[in-house]
Design a protein around this motif. Structure first.
Motif, short mmCIF file in Angstrom:
data_model
loop_
_atom_site.label_atom_id
_atom_site.label_comp_id
_atom_site.label_asym_id
_atom_site.label_seq_id
_atom_site.Cartn_x
_atom_site.Cartn_y
_atom_site.Cartn_z
N VAL A 208 0.85 -1.20 0.00
CA VAL A 208 0.00 0.00 0.00
C VAL A 208 0.88 1.24 0.00
N ASP A 209 0.24 2.40 -0.20
CA ASP A 209 0.90 3.70 -0.11
C ASP A 209 0.20 4.54 0.95
N THR A 210 0.97 5.23 1.76
CA THR A 210 0.41 6.12 2.78
C THR A 210 1.02 7.50 2.63
N PRO A 211 0.44 8.53 3.25
CA PRO A 211 0.87 9.92 2.99
C PRO A 211 2.30 10.21 3.43
N VAL A 212 2.99 10.99 2.61
CA VAL A 212 4.30 11.52 2.98
C VAL A 212 4.12 12.82 3.76
N LEU A 213 3.17 13.64 3.33
CA LEU A 213 2.84 14.87 4.06
C LEU A 213 1.78 14.54 5.10
N GLN A 214 2.11 14.81 6.37
CA GLN A 214 1.22 14.40 7.45
C GLN A 214 0.96 15.57 8.40
N PRO A 215 -0.27 15.66 8.94
CA PRO A 215 -0.56 16.73 9.90
C PRO A 215 0.09 16.48 11.26
N ILE A 216 0.38 15.22 11.57
CA ILE A 216 1.05 14.85 12.82
C ILE A 216 2.25 13.97 12.48
N PRO A 217 3.45 14.32 12.93
CA PRO A 217 4.62 13.46 12.64
C PRO A 217 4.64 12.28 13.62
N ALA A 231 -2.53 26.04 -0.05
CA ALA A 231 -3.97 26.04 -0.31
C ALA A 231 -4.77 25.85 0.96
N LEU A 232 -4.32 24.93 1.84
CA LEU A 232 -5.03 24.69 3.09
C LEU A 232 -4.58 25.64 4.20
N ASP A 233 -3.47 26.33 3.99
CA ASP A 233 -2.90 27.25 4.97
C ASP A 233 -2.68 26.55 6.32
N ILE A 234 -2.00 25.40 6.26
CA ILE A 234 -1.71 24.65 7.48
C ILE A 234 -0.27 24.16 7.42
N PRO A 235 0.36 23.98 8.58
CA PRO A 235 1.68 23.33 8.59
C PRO A 235 1.52 21.84 8.35
N LEU A 236 2.47 21.26 7.67
CA LEU A 236 2.52 19.81 7.47
C LEU A 236 3.94 19.33 7.76
N TYR A 237 4.05 18.04 8.01
CA TYR A 237 5.33 17.44 8.35
C TYR A 237 5.66 16.34 7.34
N LEU A 238 6.91 16.27 6.92
CA LEU A 238 7.35 15.09 6.17
C LEU A 238 7.37 13.91 7.14
N ARG A 239 6.86 12.78 6.68
CA ARG A 239 6.66 11.66 7.61
C ARG A 239 7.98 11.18 8.20
N ILE A 240 7.93 10.88 9.47
CA ILE A 240 9.07 10.25 10.14
C ILE A 240 8.88 8.74 10.21
N ALA A 241 7.62 8.30 10.01
CA ALA A 241 7.30 6.87 9.97
C ALA A 241 5.91 6.72 9.37
N ASN A 242 5.62 5.55 8.86
CA ASN A 242 4.29 5.29 8.29
C ASN A 242 3.46 4.37 9.18
N SER A 261 8.72 2.76 2.31
CA SER A 261 8.45 4.20 2.38
C SER A 261 9.74 5.00 2.51
N ARG A 262 9.69 6.19 1.94
CA ARG A 262 10.76 7.17 2.15
C ARG A 262 10.37 8.00 3.37
N ASN A 263 11.21 7.97 4.37
CA ASN A 263 10.97 8.72 5.61
C ASN A 263 12.01 9.82 5.77
N PHE A 264 11.69 10.80 6.61
CA PHE A 264 12.53 11.99 6.73
C PHE A 264 12.64 12.37 8.20
N ARG A 265 13.86 12.50 8.68
CA ARG A 265 14.08 12.89 10.08
C ARG A 265 15.15 13.98 10.11
N ASN A 266 14.79 15.08 10.75
CA ASN A 266 15.63 16.28 10.74
C ASN A 266 16.67 16.18 11.86
N GLU A 267 17.58 15.24 11.67
CA GLU A 267 18.55 14.90 12.71
C GLU A 267 19.96 14.87 12.12
N GLY A 268 20.91 14.42 12.93
CA GLY A 268 22.30 14.41 12.51
C GLY A 268 22.58 13.45 11.36
#
Length: 505
Positions: A208-217, A231-242, A261-268
């Motif tokens: 399956v496929d799940t969202p990369v842009l998520q309202p809650i990380p 368009a929605l004028d809301i913050p979104l987060y790149l997923r850290i996990a699915n 899934s491609r995940n993204f974590r703003n870390e070292g």
């Protein structure tokens, strides 16, 4: 258009391009070229005097990697996607009439190493026994305007190999040209992923496929990347996990789902961490973490065999064996084994004091779970060279995990370690929505203490759980680290085609 700062070689190549155009030769012709073979196929299947008819009219294309001019004849090395093969060019074959421009001017003077050229001819064996293509004609398919780094080869040995990581990772396209062995790592990576996908599909799992842009990380303890949806004028987060989305599907009635899934974590960033990485997660209804350990052993043995042809990998001169079964040890027993201290029953202050005695740096924001994790990471995990399941974690370390059915204060969780690195993380999933809410609220308290990796509360996921999620086992595999292990690479950058790097100055 801004003119780039060109080297002398780049200027010369552009002058050659202009000469080719004056001769009426298109240096970037239409893409259709009737290639009908590869270097590897010729080397593997050609036998002199046995099947000449099959190789009497070949068409091959690739990059010109070396050339030896001998007056009215030349030898060249052509590299295509499968490897290299020698090309023999004779002046009178290429230019049978009086006009020798194509050989004397175009071939000998205007073509450069790195140019992409097509050849038509037949296969033969030279007097020295090297299988080669005798060219009847050639076509320039793309002019290379930037010179390749020079790599010298002699009698199968490579000299002056391009090893500078800054160049190799930033210009991976050039790295793959001059270091063709690098391509093998990525071919093996694909075989590994295909084997894992086949294993799951064969057993009835649904991709399956799940969202990369998520309202809650959600789904992990990590610092997210933040973006904004205009368009929605809301913050979104790149997923850290699915994880939380896949478990929503279990609630919805799927029995076994998975996602690469491609995940993204703003870390070292270091030799085992890249901010963008690939994970395989799957979740199976009516199973537990014991079943998941057995399934993981079978899956990784299949992946190792597909990647290497054997069920082990050679890492730093040592065999790491993926044949089942793997060792199992509890988290507390591992810490006791490698520190000599029994931490079971210790409170946060006791753990903080132990970290001080063990010279482990910790932050004031760290709670009990983080402190235990630091002790294990610093003192234990590097000892697990052969695949090892570390099981039965303290509840404070695992906010999404079901409580242990027999051991108070623990959860049914394991992590798989090999070559001292975490390869997978798995649970018997927590499916009690009331307890899950309490666990999320405990994470919120850590966030208020300054822990920027604490989990957000995902109220929609809690709502999904309230509809009822069956008993479920779930797991996440770090695909990049697993590929490092199976291909014997010491840096994550060597298994990523385009690793993240600082912008060029």
């Amino acid at each position: 258009m801004t003119t780039p700062n060109l080297s002398e070689q780049e200027i010369i190549r552009r002058e050659k391009l202009a000469e080719l155009q004056q001769l009426g030769i298109d240096a970037f012709p239409a893409p259709l070229y009737p290639v009908n073979t590869t270097a590897a196929y010729i080397r593997e299947h050609y036998k002199e005097g046995i099947n000449n008819a099959d190789f009497a009219d070949v068409c091959i294309a690739g990059r010109l990697m070396s050339r030896r001019d001998m007056g009215k004849a030349s030898f060249a090395s052509l590299q295509d996607s499968s490897g290299k093969i020698q090309i023999y060019i004779k002046r009178d074959d290429i230019c049978p009439g009086d006009d020798k421009t194509l050989y004397d001017i175009v071939w000998k003077r205007l073509l450069d190493l790195g140019d992409i050229v097509g050849f038509k001819g037949y296969v033969f064996t030279t007097k020295t026994g090297e299988i080669s293509v005798h060219a009847r004609e050639f076509t320039l398919l793309a002019k290379s305007l930037k010179p390749l780094p020079v790599v010298r080869e002699k009698e199968g040995e490579t000299f002056d190999a391009v090893t500078d990581p800054e160049f190799r990772y930033r210009q991976r396209y050039a790295d793959l040209i001059v270091n063709p062995q690098v391509k093998d790592v990525f071919l093996r990576r694909t075989r590994m992923i295909n084997a894992m996908r086949f294993f799951l599909n064969e057993r009835g799992a649904l991709e399956v496929d799940t969202p990369v842009l998520q309202p809650i990380p959600g789904g992990a303890a990590a610092r997210p990347f933040i973006t904004h949806h205009n368009a929605l004028d809301i913050p979104l987060y790149l997923r850290i996990a699915n994880e939380l989305y896949l478990k929503r599907l279990i609630v919805g009635g799927f029995d076994w789902v998975y996602e690469f899934s491609r995940n993204f974590r703003n870390e070292g960033m270091d030799r085992t961490h890249n901010p963008e990485f690939t994970v395989l997660e799957f979740y199976t209804a009516y199973k537990d973490y014991q079943w998941m350990m057995e399934t993981t052993e079978q899956l990784l043995e299949a992946a190792a065999t597909a990647t290497n042809g054997v069920n082990w990998a050679l890492v730093d001169g040592q065999e790491v064996d993926f044949k089942a079964p793997y060792r199992r040890i509890t988290m507390y027993d591992a810490i006791r084994e490698f520190t000599g201290t029994d931490i079971e029953g210790m409170d946060e202050d006791g753990l903080r004091e132990l970290c001080h005695r063990l010279h482990i740096h910790v932050e004031p924001s760290m709670g009990k779970g983080k402190l235990i994790d630091e002790i294990f990471s610093e003192k234990c995990q590097h000892h697990f060279i052969q695949p090892t399941f570390v099981i039965d974690y303290p509840v404070e370390m695992s906010p999404l995990t079901k409580r242990h059915r027999r051991q108070l204060g623990l959860v049914e969780r394991f992590e798989l370690f090999a070559n001292g690195k975490e390869i997978a993380n798995a649970y018997s999933e927590l499916n009690d929505p009331l307890e899950q809410r309490e666990r999320f609220e405990a994470q919120l308290q850590l966030m208020e203490r300054g822990d920027d990796e604490a989990m957000f509360i995902d109220y929609d996921f809690l709502r999904a759980l309230e509809y009822g999620m069956p008993p479920t086992a779930g797991i996440g595999f770090g695909i990049d680290r697993l590929c490092m292990l199976l291909t014997g690479q010491s840096s994550i950058q060597d298994v990523l085609l385009f690793p993240q790097m600082r912008p060029e100055a």
